[in-house]
Design a protein around this motif. Structure first.
Motif, PDB file in Angstrom:
ATOM      1  N   ARG A  73     -84.574 -50.725  65.659  1.00 15.84           N
ATOM      2  CA  ARG A  73     -84.391 -50.400  67.183  1.00 15.84           C
ATOM      3  C   ARG A  73     -83.822 -49.013  67.449  1.00 15.84           C
ATOM      4  O   ARG A  73     -84.676 -48.418  68.300  1.00 15.84           O
ATOM      5  CB  ARG A  73     -83.390 -51.535  67.760  1.00 15.84           C
ATOM      6  N   PRO A  74     -82.732 -48.523  66.762  1.00 12.28           N
ATOM      7  CA  PRO A  74     -82.213 -47.292  67.212  1.00 12.28           C
ATOM      8  C   PRO A  74     -83.180 -46.224  66.929  1.00 12.28           C
ATOM      9  O   PRO A  74     -83.441 -45.282  67.701  1.00 12.28           O
ATOM     10  CB  PRO A  74     -81.048 -46.946  66.472  1.00 12.28           C
ATOM     11  N   TRP A  75     -84.022 -46.300  65.745  1.00  9.33           N
ATOM     12  CA  TRP A  75     -84.920 -45.422  65.411  1.00  9.33           C
ATOM     13  C   TRP A  75     -86.180 -45.300  66.391  1.00  9.33           C
ATOM     14  O   TRP A  75     -86.495 -44.344  66.804  1.00  9.33           O
ATOM     15  CB  TRP A  75     -85.482 -45.731  64.189  1.00  9.33           C
ATOM     16  N   LEU A  76     -86.539 -46.366  66.929  1.00  8.71           N
ATOM     17  CA  LEU A  76     -87.757 -46.319  68.011  1.00  8.71           C
ATOM     18  C   LEU A  76     -87.377 -45.810  68.998  1.00  8.71           C
ATOM     19  O   LEU A  76     -87.907 -45.201  69.536  1.00  8.71           O
ATOM     20  CB  LEU A  76     -88.266 -48.105  67.905  1.00  8.71           C
ATOM     21  N   GLU A  77     -85.941 -46.091  69.517  1.00  6.37           N
ATOM     22  CA  GLU A  77     -85.393 -45.532  70.967  1.00  6.37           C
ATOM     23  C   GLU A  77     -85.364 -44.051  70.852  1.00  6.37           C
ATOM     24  O   GLU A  77     -85.918 -43.516  71.711  1.00  6.37           O
ATOM     25  CB  GLU A  77     -84.284 -46.466  71.371  1.00  6.37           C
ATOM     26  N   ARG A  78     -84.826 -43.565  69.778  1.00 10.08           N
ATOM     27  CA  ARG A  78     -84.573 -42.209  69.812  1.00 10.08           C
ATOM     28  C   ARG A  78     -85.955 -41.505  69.716  1.00 10.08           C
ATOM     29  O   ARG A  78     -86.136 -40.292  70.205  1.00 10.08           O
ATOM     30  CB  ARG A  78     -83.706 -41.725  68.601  1.00 10.08           C
ATOM     31  N   SER A  79     -86.921 -41.950  68.860  1.00  9.33           N
ATOM     32  CA  SER A  79     -88.286 -41.305  68.571  1.00  9.33           C
ATOM     33  C   SER A  79     -88.907 -41.319  70.040  1.00  9.33           C
ATOM     34  O   SER A  79     -89.762 -40.448  70.249  1.00  9.33           O
ATOM     35  CB  SER A  79     -88.724 -41.867  67.333  1.00  9.33           C
ATOM     36  N   THR A  80     -88.888 -42.468  70.777  1.00  7.86           N
ATOM     37  CA  THR A  80     -89.832 -42.621  71.861  1.00  7.86           C
ATOM     38  C   THR A  80     -89.001 -41.607  72.975  1.00  7.86           C
ATOM     39  O   THR A  80     -89.863 -40.733  73.686  1.00  7.86           O
ATOM     40  CB  THR A  80     -89.582 -43.775  72.241  1.00  7.86           C
ATOM     41  N   HIS A  81     -87.868 -41.414  73.066  1.00 13.21           N
ATOM     42  CA  HIS A  81     -87.406 -40.545  73.862  1.00 13.21           C
ATOM     43  C   HIS A  81     -87.488 -39.130  73.697  1.00 13.21           C
ATOM     44  O   HIS A  81     -87.803 -38.446  74.560  1.00 13.21           O
ATOM     45  CB  HIS A  81     -85.591 -40.724  73.648  1.00 13.21           C
ATOM     46  N   ALA A  82     -87.958 -38.684  72.421  1.00 12.27           N
ATOM     47  CA  ALA A  82     -87.873 -37.556  71.993  1.00 12.27           C
ATOM     48  C   ALA A  82     -89.722 -36.786  72.255  1.00 12.27           C
ATOM     49  O   ALA A  82     -90.003 -35.899  72.830  1.00 12.27           O
ATOM     50  CB  ALA A  82     -88.041 -36.949  70.383  1.00 12.27           C
ATOM     51  N   GLN A 100     -94.389 -41.877  65.381  1.00 12.94           N
ATOM     52  CA  GLN A 100     -95.508 -42.815  64.705  1.00 12.94           C
ATOM     53  C   GLN A 100     -94.565 -43.317  63.515  1.00 12.94           C
ATOM     54  O   GLN A 100     -94.997 -44.492  62.991  1.00 12.94           O
ATOM     55  CB  GLN A 100     -96.505 -41.697  64.283  1.00 12.94           C
ATOM     56  N   LEU A 101     -94.046 -42.583  62.759  1.00 10.67           N
ATOM     57  CA  LEU A 101     -93.240 -43.105  61.445  1.00 10.67           C
ATOM     58  C   LEU A 101     -92.202 -44.209  61.691  1.00 10.67           C
ATOM     59  O   LEU A 101     -92.297 -45.357  61.009  1.00 10.67           O
ATOM     60  CB  LEU A 101     -92.531 -41.832  60.861  1.00 10.67           C
ATOM     61  N   ALA A 102     -91.811 -44.053  63.044  1.00 12.52           N
ATOM     62  CA  ALA A 102     -90.706 -45.283  63.252  1.00 12.52           C
ATOM     63  C   ALA A 102     -91.690 -46.438  63.590  1.00 12.52           C
ATOM     64  O   ALA A 102     -91.455 -47.716  63.130  1.00 12.52           O
ATOM     65  CB  ALA A 102     -89.934 -45.112  64.631  1.00 12.52           C
ATOM     66  N   SER A 103     -92.877 -46.239  64.218  1.00 13.83           N
ATOM     67  CA  SER A 103     -93.666 -47.719  64.539  1.00 13.83           C
ATOM     68  C   SER A 103     -94.553 -48.162  63.396  1.00 13.83           C
ATOM     69  O   SER A 103     -94.411 -49.271  63.021  1.00 13.83           O
ATOM     70  CB  SER A 103     -94.829 -47.301  65.644  1.00 13.83           C
ATOM     71  N   LEU A 104     -94.820 -47.069  62.353  1.00  6.99           N
ATOM     72  CA  LEU A 104     -95.293 -47.664  61.321  1.00  6.99           C
ATOM     73  C   LEU A 104     -94.204 -48.326  60.349  1.00  6.99           C
ATOM     74  O   LEU A 104     -94.738 -49.415  59.774  1.00  6.99           O
ATOM     75  CB  LEU A 104     -96.164 -46.474  60.540  1.00  6.99           C
ATOM     76  N   TYR A 107     -94.193 -30.883  69.863  1.00  5.11           N
ATOM     77  CA  TYR A 107     -94.834 -32.331  70.347  1.00  5.11           C
ATOM     78  C   TYR A 107     -95.134 -33.028  69.203  1.00  5.11           C
ATOM     79  O   TYR A 107     -94.972 -34.054  69.008  1.00  5.11           O
ATOM     80  CB  TYR A 107     -95.834 -32.092  71.411  1.00  5.11           C
ATOM     81  N   PHE A 108     -95.881 -32.270  68.206  1.00  2.71           N
ATOM     82  CA  PHE A 108     -96.492 -33.139  67.185  1.00  2.71           C
ATOM     83  C   PHE A 108     -95.389 -33.552  66.315  1.00  2.71           C
ATOM     84  O   PHE A 108     -95.519 -34.622  65.703  1.00  2.71           O
ATOM     85  CB  PHE A 108     -97.367 -32.021  66.225  1.00  2.71           C
ATOM     86  N   ALA A 109     -94.117 -32.609  66.039  1.00  2.00           N
ATOM     87  CA  ALA A 109     -93.179 -33.264  65.457  1.00  2.00           C
ATOM     88  C   ALA A 109     -92.595 -34.538  65.951  1.00  2.00           C
ATOM     89  O   ALA A 109     -92.066 -35.343  65.093  1.00  2.00           O
ATOM     90  CB  ALA A 109     -92.014 -32.250  65.050  1.00  2.00           C
ATOM     91  N   ALA A 110     -92.099 -34.712  67.222  1.00  2.00           N
ATOM     92  CA  ALA A 110     -91.774 -35.740  67.847  1.00  2.00           C
ATOM     93  C   ALA A 110     -92.802 -36.946  67.559  1.00  2.00           C
ATOM     94  O   ALA A 110     -92.453 -38.193  67.455  1.00  2.00           O
ATOM     95  CB  ALA A 110     -91.404 -35.380  69.349  1.00  2.00           C
ATOM     96  N   LEU A 111     -94.013 -36.586  67.826  1.00  2.00           N
ATOM     97  CA  LEU A 111     -95.028 -37.809  67.828  1.00  2.00           C
ATOM     98  C   LEU A 111     -95.157 -38.282  66.353  1.00  2.00           C
ATOM     99  O   LEU A 111     -95.101 -39.575  66.139  1.00  2.00           O
ATOM    100  CB  LEU A 111     -96.346 -36.951  68.230  1.00  2.00           C
ATOM    101  N   ARG A 112     -95.171 -37.253  65.423  1.00  2.00           N
ATOM    102  CA  ARG A 112     -94.904 -37.797  64.089  1.00  2.00           C
ATOM    103  C   ARG A 112     -93.591 -38.707  63.781  1.00  2.00           C
ATOM    104  O   ARG A 112     -93.817 -39.846  62.907  1.00  2.00           O
ATOM    105  CB  ARG A 112     -95.102 -36.619  63.102  1.00  2.00           C
TER     106      ARG A 112
END
Length: 572
Positions: free
Chosen positions: A188-197, A247-251, A239-244
């Motif tokens: 959960r924390p990883w997903l939330e932080r990465s989405t916010h970024a 994506q890593l969090a979701s994967l 943007y790509f760094a945040a998106l990556r």
């Protein structure tokens, strides 16, 4: 108003925010749920039919059973395609209704906010929240309840069928459920932080485009195109760094869930296969159970998807709540007073004080403007002339003192009526996308072409009006028109509004003196007998005036146009 409060019940808030739009489509929601249950039931029947096909048909040597079951499979296949098509179309209509309704609520709230909000907030940031964040909340508010309902239904039916086949294998598969839950909580924390970024970087890039496109002529003139391209590349990299990371969090979260689901299938192969080899289970039962194990993983994957979707929706909801937390600086009173008709246009400032934070702009300023008079307002740049106009249109209320129109306090009048009676034409008038006709009807939707052409003629665009000018596109940022044409179209809009008070806010600034005098002459001709306030740095362009008012040191100084400036109403 957007009903979002500061508390920990964010999932309930997301659903409550969307509920009025969902309730309007109650019948469609029920139909979609019913179709979803029907499709799930149809998807759960093939493993059961497979068990009969293997054991009763193939192993049992019954060709007629094989043909009957193949026909049943075909019927289920066709029915599934039809049900899915109808369900998806119904869902599309429901989703669009909810999405558009939520976005309209946010936009409605944005229209109530003061100019200071837009001065400190980047346009791309607002666009990002109106588009991506509202859509994310809508997806969660619609997809999560329906997905969970369908998941629970599918899981219960699958559990019943699996227990009927083998209680032992069922227990083995569902023993992995706690591991699914633990993996979700840890991610959960990883997903939330990465989405916010990702949201932040998306908003930054939108702002870059909005601001760059508006300034393209300046960028070209200053040879700044290479630097702007470098800036865009930097935004793309961030943007790509945040998106990556997202994506890593979701994967990672999704991969763990798939591994656990695959582990369940392997357990079925190992235990079920051993039991089948020992003659304790039929081959058909093992094949059917493997299929059910795969399908039972679907609801668990749905629950995981809802969880991950909530982490994204929570970030979006918090970003939207920041907009909702912005309160309008002014509102219409619950029981507004009515202006006497016809509105005369007399204005009085009575010891008005106003400022932005610690910066005081007006300090106890007083002034009487007689109805029908023409005043020139002068003062150094940044002294607060435009702020005074904002107070007259009630974009803000004074911190102290009061402003009256025809003897009635502005804060006791209905906002729409006040702003119809007090109209501003500024030096850089806003023209909306579309044609000249569209821009004129923006303030007078019911006006016919005769009225529009008359307004253009009175504003000094007679030739323009009779040359198909109504259909002329204004272009991006009104670039298809000269500045003089833009000003005269804005004046034509003011004529259509028919106000009691007209304010020219540096309207003729930067124009050649003859052009400026011609525009002011048109104003004096059309609005003779109306209250006119002309803000200017060049008194030679404003023609005859009844009074000249200077704004200085937070006070208003009045002089006769034929005498030197005298401090008649000075408050410092």
């Amino acid at each position: 108003m957007i009903a979002l409060r500061e508390d920990r019940r964010l999932p309930l808030q997301a659903l409550a925010w969307a509920w009025p739009m969902v309730r309007e489509r109650g019948g469609a929601v029920g139909g979609i749920v019913a179709l979803s249950f029907l499709a799930s039931a149809a998807a759960l029947l093939p493993p059961y039919l497979t068990q009969r096909l293997v054991d009763d048909g193939i192993v049992g040597g019954r060709g007629d059973v094989v043909l009957q079951l193949c026909g049943a499979f075909l019927v289920l296949l066709v029915a599934g395609v039809v049900v899915e098509a109808v369900s998806r179309l119904a869902y599309l209509k429901l989703s669009a209704h909810v999405l558009f309704g939520l976005r309209e609520q946010v936009y409605r709230h944005l229209q109530t906010l003061a100019p200071t909000y837009y001065a400190r907030t980047r346009g791309g940031e607002i666009l990002s929240r109106l588009d991506g964040d509202v859509a994310e909340v809508q997806r969660f508010a619609i997809d999560a309840p329906m997905g969970l309902l369908n998941a629970v239904f599918s899981l219960v039916v699958a559990l019943v069928l699996m227990l009927s086949l083998s209680p032992l294998l069922t227990a083995l598969v569902f023993a992995l459920v706690p591991l699914h839950v633990a993996a979700l909580l840890l991610s959960r924390p990883w997903l939330e932080r990465s989405t916010h970024a990702v949201r932040q970087q998306s908003a930054a890039m939108s702002s870059f485009f909005v601001e760059s496109l508006r300034a393209m002529k300046f960028i070209q003139a200053t040879n700044a195109a290479p630097r702007q391209e470098a800036g865009l590349r930097a935004h793309h990299g961030d943007y790509f760094a945040a998106l990556r990371r997202s994506q890593l969090a979701s994967l990672g979260a999704g991969g763990v869930q798939r591994i656990l689901s695959g582990l369940g299938v392997l357990l079925v192969f190992a235990v079920g296969g051993s039991m089948a080899a020992a003659g304790e289970l039929s081959v058909g039962v093992v094949v059917a159970f493997i299929a059910y194990t795969t399908r039972a993983a679907g609801p668990l994957q749905t629950a995981a998807g809802v969880f991950m979707g909530w982490q994204r929706a929570k970030v979006s909801l918090e970003r939207i709540r920041e907009i909702a937390a912005e309160r309008p600086t002014v509102t219409s009173p619950a029981h507004p007073l009515a202006l006497a008709q016809p509105v005369r246009g007399g204005i009085r400032l009575d010891a008005v004080t106003f400022g932005y934070g610690d910066a005081v702009v007006l300090d106890g300023a007083s002034l009487d403007i007689v109805a029908g008079a023409k005043f020139a307002l002068v003062g150094a740049s940044g002294v607060g002339k435009s702020t005074l106009i904002d107070l007259l249109q009630r974009h803000y209320d004074p911190a102290a003192g009061r402003i009256l129109l025809d003897g009635l306090r502005l804060d006791l009048l209905e906002l729409a009526e006040l702003r119809r009676q007090v109209v501003v034409v500024d030096q850089d008038p806003v023209l909306m996308p579309g044609s000249v006709r569209d821009n004129l009807r923006f303030v007078a939707p019911d006006a016919d072409d005769v009225a529009l052409l008359r307004a253009l003629s009175l504003a000094g665009l007679a030739n323009f009006a009779h040359a198909g000018g109504l259909d002329k596109p204004v272009g991006a940022s009104a670039s298809a028109l000269s500045r003089g044409e833009r000003l005269r179209i804005a004046l034509a809009r003011a004529i259509l509004q028919d106000p009691a008070v007209l304010i020219l806010d540096e309207t003729t600034s930067g124009l050649d003196l003859p052009v400026a005098q011609a525009i002011v002459a048109a104003v004096d001709r059309v609005f003779a007998g109306r209250t006119r306030i002309v803000i200017t740095h060049n008194l030679a362009s404003v023609g005859d005036v009844d009074r000249v008012v200077e704004l200085r040191d937070g006070g208003l100084l009045v002089q006769s146009p034929v005498r030197a400036v005298a401090p008649l109403l000075r408050v410092v």
